[in-house]
Design an enzyme around this catalytic site. Sequence first.
Site, PDB file in Angstrom:
ATOM      1  N   CYS A  48     -22.540 -17.713 -16.261  1.00 44.77           N
ATOM      2  CA  CYS A  48     -21.108 -17.674 -15.985  1.00 44.77           C
ATOM      3  C   CYS A  48     -20.883 -17.065 -14.607  1.00 44.77           C
ATOM      4  O   CYS A  48     -21.438 -16.009 -14.288  1.00 44.77           O
ATOM      5  CB  CYS A  48     -20.394 -16.856 -17.056  1.00 44.77           C
ATOM      6  N   CYS A  51     -18.963 -13.446 -15.215  1.00 45.48           N
ATOM      7  CA  CYS A  51     -19.566 -12.274 -15.861  1.00 45.48           C
ATOM      8  C   CYS A  51     -21.087 -12.320 -15.957  1.00 45.48           C
ATOM      9  O   CYS A  51     -21.693 -11.406 -16.485  1.00 45.48           O
ATOM     10  CB  CYS A  51     -18.972 -12.087 -17.252  1.00 45.48           C
ATOM     11  N   CYS A  66     -21.215 -38.804 -15.090  1.00 48.64           N
ATOM     12  CA  CYS A  66     -19.798 -38.454 -15.006  1.00 48.64           C
ATOM     13  C   CYS A  66     -19.445 -37.654 -13.755  1.00 48.64           C
ATOM     14  O   CYS A  66     -18.269 -37.481 -13.449  1.00 48.64           O
ATOM     15  CB  CYS A  66     -19.366 -37.698 -16.259  1.00 48.64           C
ATOM     16  N   CYS A  97     -16.429 -19.285 -21.792  1.00 46.16           N
ATOM     17  CA  CYS A  97     -17.403 -18.204 -21.895  1.00 46.16           C
ATOM     18  C   CYS A  97     -16.875 -17.216 -22.924  1.00 46.16           C
ATOM     19  O   CYS A  97     -15.743 -16.739 -22.807  1.00 46.16           O
ATOM     20  CB  CYS A  97     -17.588 -17.528 -20.540  1.00 46.16           C
ATOM     21  N   CYS A 100     -16.084 -13.453 -21.267  1.00 45.24           N
ATOM     22  CA  CYS A 100     -14.964 -13.170 -20.360  1.00 45.24           C
ATOM     23  C   CYS A 100     -13.825 -14.184 -20.445  1.00 45.24           C
ATOM     24  O   CYS A 100     -12.802 -13.999 -19.786  1.00 45.24           O
ATOM     25  CB  CYS A 100     -15.466 -13.079 -18.923  1.00 45.24           C
ATOM     26  N   HIS A 103     -12.935 -20.517 -18.189  1.00 43.88           N
ATOM     27  CA  HIS A 103     -12.942 -21.952 -18.495  1.00 43.88           C
ATOM     28  C   HIS A 103     -14.185 -22.549 -17.842  1.00 43.88           C
ATOM     29  O   HIS A 103     -14.407 -22.389 -16.642  1.00 43.88           O
ATOM     30  CB  HIS A 103     -11.685 -22.617 -17.933  1.00 43.88           C
ATOM     31  N   HIS A 106     -15.425 -29.040 -20.670  1.00 46.74           N
ATOM     32  CA  HIS A 106     -15.111 -29.611 -21.984  1.00 46.74           C
ATOM     33  C   HIS A 106     -16.384 -30.128 -22.639  1.00 46.74           C
ATOM     34  O   HIS A 106     -17.364 -30.414 -21.948  1.00 46.74           O
ATOM     35  CB  HIS A 106     -14.096 -30.750 -21.842  1.00 46.74           C
ATOM     36  N   ASP A 110     -20.271 -37.654 -27.140  1.00 44.56           N
ATOM     37  CA  ASP A 110     -20.913 -38.883 -26.675  1.00 44.56           C
ATOM     38  C   ASP A 110     -22.209 -38.589 -25.918  1.00 44.56           C
ATOM     39  O   ASP A 110     -22.630 -39.347 -25.061  1.00 44.56           O
ATOM     40  CB  ASP A 110     -19.958 -39.689 -25.795  1.00 44.56           C
ATOM     41  N   ARG A 118     -22.051 -33.638 -25.294  1.00 47.64           N
ATOM     42  CA  ARG A 118     -22.104 -33.624 -23.823  1.00 47.64           C
ATOM     43  C   ARG A 118     -21.186 -32.504 -23.349  1.00 47.64           C
ATOM     44  O   ARG A 118     -19.974 -32.633 -23.348  1.00 47.64           O
ATOM     45  CB  ARG A 118     -21.654 -34.947 -23.230  1.00 47.64           C
ATOM     46  N   CYS A 120     -19.678 -30.993 -20.539  1.00 49.16           N
ATOM     47  CA  CYS A 120     -19.331 -31.412 -19.177  1.00 49.16           C
ATOM     48  C   CYS A 120     -18.755 -30.184 -18.474  1.00 49.16           C
ATOM     49  O   CYS A 120     -17.629 -29.772 -18.745  1.00 49.16           O
ATOM     50  CB  CYS A 120     -18.321 -32.549 -19.276  1.00 49.16           C
TER      51      CYS A 120
END
Length: 136
Positions: A48, A51, A66, A97, A100, A103, A106, A110, A118, A120
């Site tokens: 992360c 943190c 992707c 995470c 902390c 974000h 996602h 698939d 997956r 991503c």
Amino acid sequence: MSRIIEKSDAAWRELLTSIQYHVAREKGTERAFTGEYWNTWDKGEYHCVCCDAPLFASEHKFDAGCGWPSFWTAAEAENVESAEDNSHFMRRTEVLCHQCGAHLGHVFEDGPQPTGLRYCINSASIRFIPEERSGD
């Protein structure tokens, strides 16, 4: 939700670059094929950016096509959590995470076996720690 690591907004802004802050603290995203790690194949771990919690491992990374780093599992399952995300007129599962609340990206259903997942992940939310090589 109470986190293991909590900082003020000002402290996060001091610690992170503007893109890291936007993605990790404001739930933003980087454009596909622009992040630092989408095409990184070296051995190591991804931590992360906020943190330093270990999140993903290079041996679980795959090319999903992707434009974001993609993993079929988390290396440290207890450090990764998910939440429902209904933003942008979509229904998705956000990856965060656990320590902390950063974000990360996602997760989709698939991906390859054995999990079919997956993850991503935005490069701006993670830091690559290369595997130490003996004899170098």
